[in-house]
Structure formats: C-alpha cells, structure tokens
Write an enzyme that holds these catalytic residues in place. Structure first.
Site, PDB file in Angstrom:
ATOM      1  N   LYS A  25      15.731  34.894  27.322  1.00 55.81           N
ATOM      2  CA  LYS A  25      16.328  34.445  28.589  1.00 55.81           C
ATOM      3  C   LYS A  25      15.656  35.143  29.777  1.00 55.81           C
ATOM      4  O   LYS A  25      15.281  34.488  30.754  1.00 55.81           O
ATOM      5  CB  LYS A  25      17.829  34.753  28.538  1.00 55.81           C
ATOM      6  CG  LYS A  25      18.620  34.402  29.764  1.00 55.81           C
ATOM      7  CD  LYS A  25      20.097  34.314  29.430  1.00 55.81           C
ATOM      8  CE  LYS A  25      20.879  35.579  29.665  1.00 55.81           C
ATOM      9  NZ  LYS A  25      21.007  35.972  31.069  1.00 55.81           N
ATOM     10  N   ARG A 127      30.682  38.158  41.334  1.00 54.57           N
ATOM     11  CA  ARG A 127      29.743  39.236  40.986  1.00 54.57           C
ATOM     12  C   ARG A 127      29.055  39.844  42.219  1.00 54.57           C
ATOM     13  O   ARG A 127      28.789  39.160  43.202  1.00 54.57           O
ATOM     14  CB  ARG A 127      28.738  38.714  39.962  1.00 54.57           C
ATOM     15  CG  ARG A 127      29.490  38.315  38.690  1.00 54.57           C
ATOM     16  CD  ARG A 127      28.595  37.911  37.582  1.00 54.57           C
ATOM     17  NE  ARG A 127      27.744  39.008  37.142  1.00 54.57           N
ATOM     18  CZ  ARG A 127      26.751  38.853  36.295  1.00 54.57           C
ATOM     19  NH1 ARG A 127      26.468  37.656  35.807  1.00 54.57           N
ATOM     20  NH2 ARG A 127      26.029  39.882  35.925  1.00 54.57           N
ATOM     21  N   SER A 170      18.846  48.237  37.814  1.00 56.04           N
ATOM     22  CA  SER A 170      18.988  46.809  37.530  1.00 56.04           C
ATOM     23  C   SER A 170      17.626  46.137  37.547  1.00 56.04           C
ATOM     24  O   SER A 170      16.920  46.138  38.552  1.00 56.04           O
ATOM     25  CB  SER A 170      19.893  46.154  38.579  1.00 56.04           C
ATOM     26  OG  SER A 170      19.694  44.752  38.579  1.00 56.04           O
ATOM     27  N   GLN A 172      17.209  42.988  37.341  1.00 47.34           N
ATOM     28  CA  GLN A 172      17.280  41.782  38.179  1.00 47.34           C
ATOM     29  C   GLN A 172      16.932  42.122  39.620  1.00 47.34           C
ATOM     30  O   GLN A 172      16.188  41.399  40.282  1.00 47.34           O
ATOM     31  CB  GLN A 172      18.700  41.188  38.118  1.00 47.34           C
ATOM     32  CG  GLN A 172      19.034  40.609  36.755  1.00 47.34           C
ATOM     33  CD  GLN A 172      20.465  40.138  36.655  1.00 47.34           C
ATOM     34  OE1 GLN A 172      21.280  40.380  37.543  1.00 47.34           O
ATOM     35  NE2 GLN A 172      20.793  39.452  35.578  1.00 47.34           N
ATOM     36  N   ASP A 318      22.993  44.651  27.369  1.00 42.91           N
ATOM     37  CA  ASP A 318      23.434  43.344  26.860  1.00 42.91           C
ATOM     38  C   ASP A 318      23.878  43.397  25.397  1.00 42.91           C
ATOM     39  O   ASP A 318      24.492  42.447  24.905  1.00 42.91           O
ATOM     40  CB  ASP A 318      22.315  42.308  27.021  1.00 42.91           C
ATOM     41  CG  ASP A 318      22.081  41.964  28.490  1.00 42.91           C
ATOM     42  OD1 ASP A 318      22.984  42.227  29.313  1.00 42.91           O
ATOM     43  OD2 ASP A 318      21.003  41.437  28.808  1.00 42.91           O
ATOM     44  N   LYS A 345      29.777  42.259  34.724  1.00 44.43           N
ATOM     45  CA  LYS A 345      28.942  41.236  34.087  1.00 44.43           C
ATOM     46  C   LYS A 345      29.697  39.900  34.109  1.00 44.43           C
ATOM     47  O   LYS A 345      30.629  39.727  34.894  1.00 44.43           O
ATOM     48  CB  LYS A 345      28.593  41.674  32.661  1.00 44.43           C
ATOM     49  CG  LYS A 345      27.685  42.903  32.621  1.00 44.43           C
ATOM     50  CD  LYS A 345      26.270  42.560  33.040  1.00 44.43           C
ATOM     51  CE  LYS A 345      25.355  43.754  32.982  1.00 44.43           C
ATOM     52  NZ  LYS A 345      24.041  43.484  33.570  1.00 44.43           N
TER      53      LYS A 345
HETATM   54  C1  S3P Z   1      18.564  41.017  33.107  1.00 44.24           C
HETATM   55  C2  S3P Z   1      18.985  42.278  33.468  1.00 44.24           C
HETATM   56  C3  S3P Z   1      20.318  42.809  33.140  1.00 44.24           C
HETATM   57  C4  S3P Z   1      20.972  41.999  32.025  1.00 44.24           C
HETATM   58  C5  S3P Z   1      20.861  40.522  32.243  1.00 44.24           C
HETATM   59  C6  S3P Z   1      19.408  40.101  32.336  1.00 44.24           C
HETATM   60  C7  S3P Z   1      17.210  40.598  33.506  1.00 44.24           C
HETATM   61  O1  S3P Z   1      21.134  42.719  34.284  1.00 44.24           O
HETATM   62  O2  S3P Z   1      22.307  42.379  31.873  1.00 44.24           O
HETATM   63  O3  S3P Z   1      21.462  39.830  31.153  1.00 44.24           O
HETATM   64  O4  S3P Z   1      16.712  39.564  32.997  1.00 44.24           O
HETATM   65  O5  S3P Z   1      16.617  41.294  34.325  1.00 44.24           O
HETATM   66  P1  S3P Z   1      21.092  43.842  35.447  1.00 44.24           P
HETATM   67  O6  S3P Z   1      19.783  43.749  36.124  1.00 44.24           O
HETATM   68  O7  S3P Z   1      22.230  43.470  36.358  1.00 44.24           O
HETATM   69  O8  S3P Z   1      21.320  45.142  34.736  1.00 44.24           O
END
Ligand code: S3P
Length: 432
Positions: A25, A127, A170, A172, A318, A345
C-alpha cells in the site's frame, strides 16, 4: 458509513500453503503520485488492490492525470505523467478513508498554482492534519481546515524550501514534505525524530530524483524532473503480517510467501517474530527499484513474549494490532509502549484492541500509550466490531483462529481498505 458485512471465523488447527500478496500500500500510493508528475508514462504491475490506493488514483484523475487498468489479472495500471504541473480539480478530491492519500498528496497539491479541496470519510475527517498543515504553510501554501482536521482547502504554488524538524515520527509527513520540496524553490531539509519507512526517498530515486540522507536528515532540491518507470510493486508486508501471525499460533504451521517487500525499515516484525520463536528463512532476495523483495518460509513454534517501545513501536506501527491479537496465546505476553499514535489511526486502535480482546475473555491492561497483555490466556469466540478499521478486522480474524467457538466480525468489509481478498486467502491457508 458502516456496512452490514459480517464474517464468521471458526477455530483452526494449522496454517499451511503458499501466498503472494497484492502490491504494498505504501509503495503503490507513492508510485502512483510520482507517476502522475513524471515525464512520460509509468506502468505499475501488482498495484495495491485496496480501496485506499484506489482513492489515490481517483484523486489523480481529478487532477488531470490519465490512467488505465491494463491487465486486471495482475492489477497493472498505466499512468500518463503530466510533468510537474497538474490541472485544477473541478470538485473536492475524495481521499475516502486514506490518511496516506490526503497527507502525501497534499504535498503535491500545495505545490500547484490552484485552489483545491481535499476531503474524506467520517474516520478520515477525525484525523489530525496539523502535522502537514504547519510545514506546508511554512513553505508558503495557504491551508484552511476544520480545527486541523479535513476537509483541507489548499491554495498552492510558489513554495519555498525549508528546514523542518518533524515533531512526530511519520513517514506520511516526511513524504508529503519531500514531494512539496520537489515543487519548491531551493532545497528542503527534513529531520525525522526516529527512522520511519523510507519508501518516499526510495521511490523518488527510482523516478530519477536526487534525494540525500545524512543521519536523520533528508534533503531534496526543487525543480528536478521525474522519469516514468515500469515496476512490479512488491507484496505488502503489513498484509502478510496477518498470515505470519496466524502461522505463529500453531507449531505445525508451514507457510511460504513470495514476492514480498523486505525493506529493512518495514521488516521489524520479522525480527520480533523470530525473537519470539517463529522460524523464518529467506529463500530469495533481490533489489528492485531500490526496494528489497524476497521469498520466505515460515514454520510455526511455541511463541515467547515481547516488550516493544521507542523505535520498535514506530517501525511496527501497522503490525501492532495483529501482535496484540496473538499476545494472549504467547507464553509471556506482549507489552507495547510509546504507541500513542495508534489512538489517531483509522480507529483508536488501543481502545479497539482492548474492547475486542476483553470481549473474547482476555485480561488487558490498557494505557494511554499502549497496553500490556498477559500470555497463557485462553480466549473464547465472541461478536466483535472492526470499528470500521481494516487492520482491526483482519487482526481479530487471526485471534479467532485459536479461540474456542465461533467469532463474528461486524463490518468486516473494512478489510477491503487495504486487502479485499484477505478473508478468502485466509480460508485457503487454514486447516481445520
Ligand atoms: C504510512 C505511514 C504510517 C502508517 C500508514 C502508512 C506510509 O503512518 O501507519 O499505514 O505509507 O507512509 P504515519 O506516517 O502516520 O505513521
């Protein structure tokens, strides 16, 4: 909106078989977003089949990037890159349930000379987005939100590079800022408090961008052009985690997983399971577009316990729901600290875990930043809720395999957020 879907899980005797997972993903989102702003077409085979990655594709179409499903059997997507500029969308960008879509794509949208709105479902609308709003605003974007939550109204363009110390670990947010940095003047430098998954950096390099890392500081220069790629997305390790943990419940299990993502910033689960007693051997390993991909053989064993905190917790974020779901069946139990992020989350995962484990008869000590679950407990089947959270739906299907009696999971359909095929693949792997 909650669906009426209900899954019935019966106890199992063993896990046996071979599985190859749909594309990761995290990587699917990043490849699709970068493909949209690359020069020329990209071909992405084994793209994630989850609804979240479909949300990313939907948003990219609204931003003028054309894509087509070329081969449904392999979920191959072909995306026509538009170079660094996208089109102003004529309607709000629908990010669905996907935190990755809204947070990472906001970095690209903030670098465009137009106004757009990014919105999502009820869970996404709760969120926290301040973590991207603050640094993107410092780079020059104007962002309006509902108290730091979606929808986000973004007026983008004319970004300038910044040096930014991220307050939360994070991936993301890091990826959002690297994407924004690519569309900004000068250089953007990001410091992460703990090492998080590095797919953003690795994907940018695969598309031809120069990204540098010194210790915990990552930097990118604005204005670099991207070249489209042809790639096979490695199987999702966080989805495979459910099957590893299922195998771990029964000493007689034998499981083979092929085409699996083995990126070291994602693979901490394998170390933890090995330390707990699971036997895992790597039978193949190669590097594709900077990502390690391999095949594994797993043999069940009696599981010891684990105590996780700090960088372990961040690396396993995760996978904690499924570790919690098998914790009562381990010898010494599992304790998790420093995991407050789990409360924001897709659901409040600490609370979802505690409620469901207690419904199955387990003793759980719930804490603000984690939990302690004793080992050596016997659970019974129960009627559980997914809380609209894909990882909770799947984690408790695994807990059900060693419980006494049947377990029902309400709103089990939420598994489709990351892994629509999960229940049928699981049924094919368990022996009763
Ligand atoms: C992800 C980072 C994580 C994870 C999410 C996917 C990513 O979140 O929990 O399912 O693809 O960078 P956070 O960046 O909020 O920790």
């Amino acid at each position: 909106m909650k669906s009426q879907s209900l899954e019935v899980l019966r106890p199992a005797r063993n896990v046996r078989g071979s599985v190859s997972l749909p594309g990761d993903k995290s990587i699917s989102h990043r490849y699709a977003m970068l493909a949209a702003i690359a020069d020329g077409p990209s071909r992405l085979e084994n793209y994630s089949t989850g609804a979240d990655c479909a949300s990313t594709l939907g948003c990219l179409r609204s931003l003028g990037a054309k894509w087509e499903l070329k081969d449904a059997a392999h979920n191959t997507i072909e995306i026509q890159g538009r170079g660094l500029s996208l089109n102003a969308p004529t309607q709000p960008l629908d990010c669905g349930n996907s935190g990755s879509t809204i947070r990472m794509l906001s970095g690209i949208v903030a670098g465009q000379n137009f106004r757009s709105e990014m919105a999502g479902d009820e869970s996404l609308s709760r969120r926290p987005m301040e973590r991207v709003i603050a640094p993107l605003t410092a780079m020059g974007a104007e962002i309006r939100s509902k108290n730091g939550r979606p929808p986000l109204l973004i007026s983008g363009g004319n970004l300038k590079g910044i040096r930014y110390q991220m307050p939360v670990a994070s991936a993301q947010v890091k990826t959002c800022l690297l994407f924004a940095g690519l569309l900004a003047d000068d250089e953007t430098r990001i410091l992460e408090p703990l090492r998080t998954r590095d797919h953003g950096e690795v994907a940018l390099r695969a598309f031809g961008v120069n990204v540098e890392r010194k210790g915990n500081e990552i930097s990118v220069r604005g204005g670099q052009r991207l070249r489209g790629i042809a790639a096979v997305v490695p199987g999702d390790l966080s989805s495979a985690a459910f099957f590893f943990c299922a195998a771990a419940l029964f000493p007689g299990s034998q499981l083979t997983v092929t085409n699996l993502l083995m990126n070291p910033t994602r693979a901490r689960l394998l170390d933890v399971l090995i330390q707990m007693g699971l036997r895992i051997s790597v039978t193949q390993l190669e590097e594709i577009h900077g990502e390690l991909v391999g095949a594994l053989q797993v043999e069940g064993a009696t599981l010891k316990g684990a105590s996780l905190a700090g960088s372990d917790t961040a690396a396993l974020i995760d996978e904690i729901p499924v570790l919690a779901a098998i914790a009562p069946y381990t010898e010494q139990g599992i304790e998790v600290r420093d995991a407050e992020e789990l409360r924001v989350k897709e659901s409040d995962r600490i609370s979802s875990i505690a409620i469901n484990l207690r419904a199955m008869g387990a003793q759980v000590e719930e804490r603000q930043d984690g939990f302690k679950i004793a080992g050596g407990q016997e659970l019974h089947g129960a009627e559980l809720d997914s809380f609209g959270d894909h990882r909770i739906a799947m984690a408790f299907s695994i807990a059900a395999l060693r419980a006494k009696g049947e377990t029902l999971i309400r709103d089990s359909q939420s598994a489709a957020i990351s892994y629509p095929e999960f229940f049928s693949v699981l049924q094919g792997l368990v022996e009763r």
